[in-house]
Design a protein around this motif. Structure first.
Motif, short mmCIF file in Angstrom:
data_model
loop_
_atom_site.label_atom_id
_atom_site.label_comp_id
_atom_site.label_asym_id
_atom_site.label_seq_id
_atom_site.Cartn_x
_atom_site.Cartn_y
_atom_site.Cartn_z
N GLU A 195 0.83 -1.21 0.00
CA GLU A 195 0.00 0.00 0.00
C GLU A 195 0.87 1.26 0.00
O GLU A 195 0.56 2.23 -0.71
CB GLU A 195 -0.92 -0.01 1.22
CG GLU A 195 -2.05 -1.03 1.11
CD GLU A 195 -2.87 -1.14 2.39
OE1 GLU A 195 -3.99 -1.69 2.32
OE2 GLU A 195 -2.39 -0.67 3.45
N LEU A 221 -0.66 -2.54 -6.37
CA LEU A 221 -1.96 -3.11 -6.04
C LEU A 221 -2.87 -2.94 -7.24
O LEU A 221 -2.89 -1.88 -7.87
CB LEU A 221 -2.56 -2.41 -4.82
CG LEU A 221 -1.82 -2.63 -3.49
CD1 LEU A 221 -2.41 -1.73 -2.41
CD2 LEU A 221 -1.90 -4.09 -3.06
N ARG A 225 -7.77 -5.05 -5.78
CA ARG A 225 -6.67 -4.60 -4.92
C ARG A 225 -5.71 -5.72 -4.52
O ARG A 225 -5.07 -5.67 -3.46
CB ARG A 225 -7.19 -3.88 -3.68
CG ARG A 225 -8.09 -2.71 -3.96
CD ARG A 225 -7.39 -1.66 -4.80
NE ARG A 225 -6.47 -0.86 -3.98
CZ ARG A 225 -5.55 -0.04 -4.50
NH1 ARG A 225 -5.40 0.05 -5.80
NH2 ARG A 225 -4.77 0.65 -3.70
#
Length: 209
Positions: free
Chosen positions: A66, A144, A151
């Motif tokens: 992330e 991602l 995701r």
């Protein structure tokens, strides 16, 4: 075995969960063992307690992806370094299962199984593999999937750093969605233009009266 191979350990673990879809495949010791694939000697050490421990490591690895996906290079490295410190690797030179034409071992680097528990061993391998990929190819190679709500994590190995999706299926789905969105926009614009033309005609007609 090349160190780059071990980065797949991180991707496999992260992708056992799809937070935006509310799905989690990591619900049993059998699911944990499946993550080891061919490394069955390490898989056999897994117990029910490793399910919770694996989920904790998974959350930390996802945080690395992330941060990388958001362009926060320093945070991605810091998060990965914390995993490397907690789960150190045991590198060894190995020649098993590889022989040249003369029957001699083809020596290569291998990450030995961690003796304490299945989670520590897997986490050490996954973190080291991801660290190798990051330092060799760049933080922007950790991504991602852009096909919401997927995701899933992926490692971009394209020559021009163009990968945006975790699979061909997601790429196709995203392209179809984008095509349909463009068509809807074109239809809305056409309808709006038609309404504007009709309104202009009515105004002109009223003016002529």
């Amino acid at each position: 075995m090349e160190l780059a191979y071990y980065s797949d350990y991180a991707v496999r673990l992260v992708n056992t969960e799809e937070p935006d879809r509310g799905t989690d495949a990591l619900t049993s010791v059998e699911a944990v063992r499946d993550l080891f694939e061919v490394n069955q000697s390490a898989a056999r050490r897994a117990t029910d307690a490793d399910v919770t421990r694996f989920r904790s490591v998974r959350a930390r690895l996802r945080a690395v992806f992330e941060a990388a996906d958001a362009g926060d290079e320093t945070l991605a490295v810091d998060l990965l370094n914390s995993l490397l410190l907690e789960f150190p690797v045991s590198p060894q030179i190995s020649g098993h299962d590889f022989r040249d034409d003369d029957g001699r071992p083809l020596w290569h680097m291998h990450l030995a199984d961690h003796p304490s528990n299945a989670t520590a061993g897997y986490a050490a391998i996954a973190a080291m593999g991801l660290a190798f990929h990051l330092t060799e190819y760049g933080v922007d190679r950790l991504g991602l999937c852009e096909a919401a709500p997927c995701r899933n994590a992926y490692l971009d190995t394209s020559t021009n750093r163009s990968r945006r999706y975790c699979s061909d299926r997601c790429a196709t789905r995203a392209n179809v969605a984008a095509y349909r969105a463009r068509k809807r926009l074109e239809a809305d614009r056409s309808a709006s233009t038609g309404r504007a033309a009709a309104s202009a005609q009515r105004t002109s007609a009223n003016g002529e009266r």
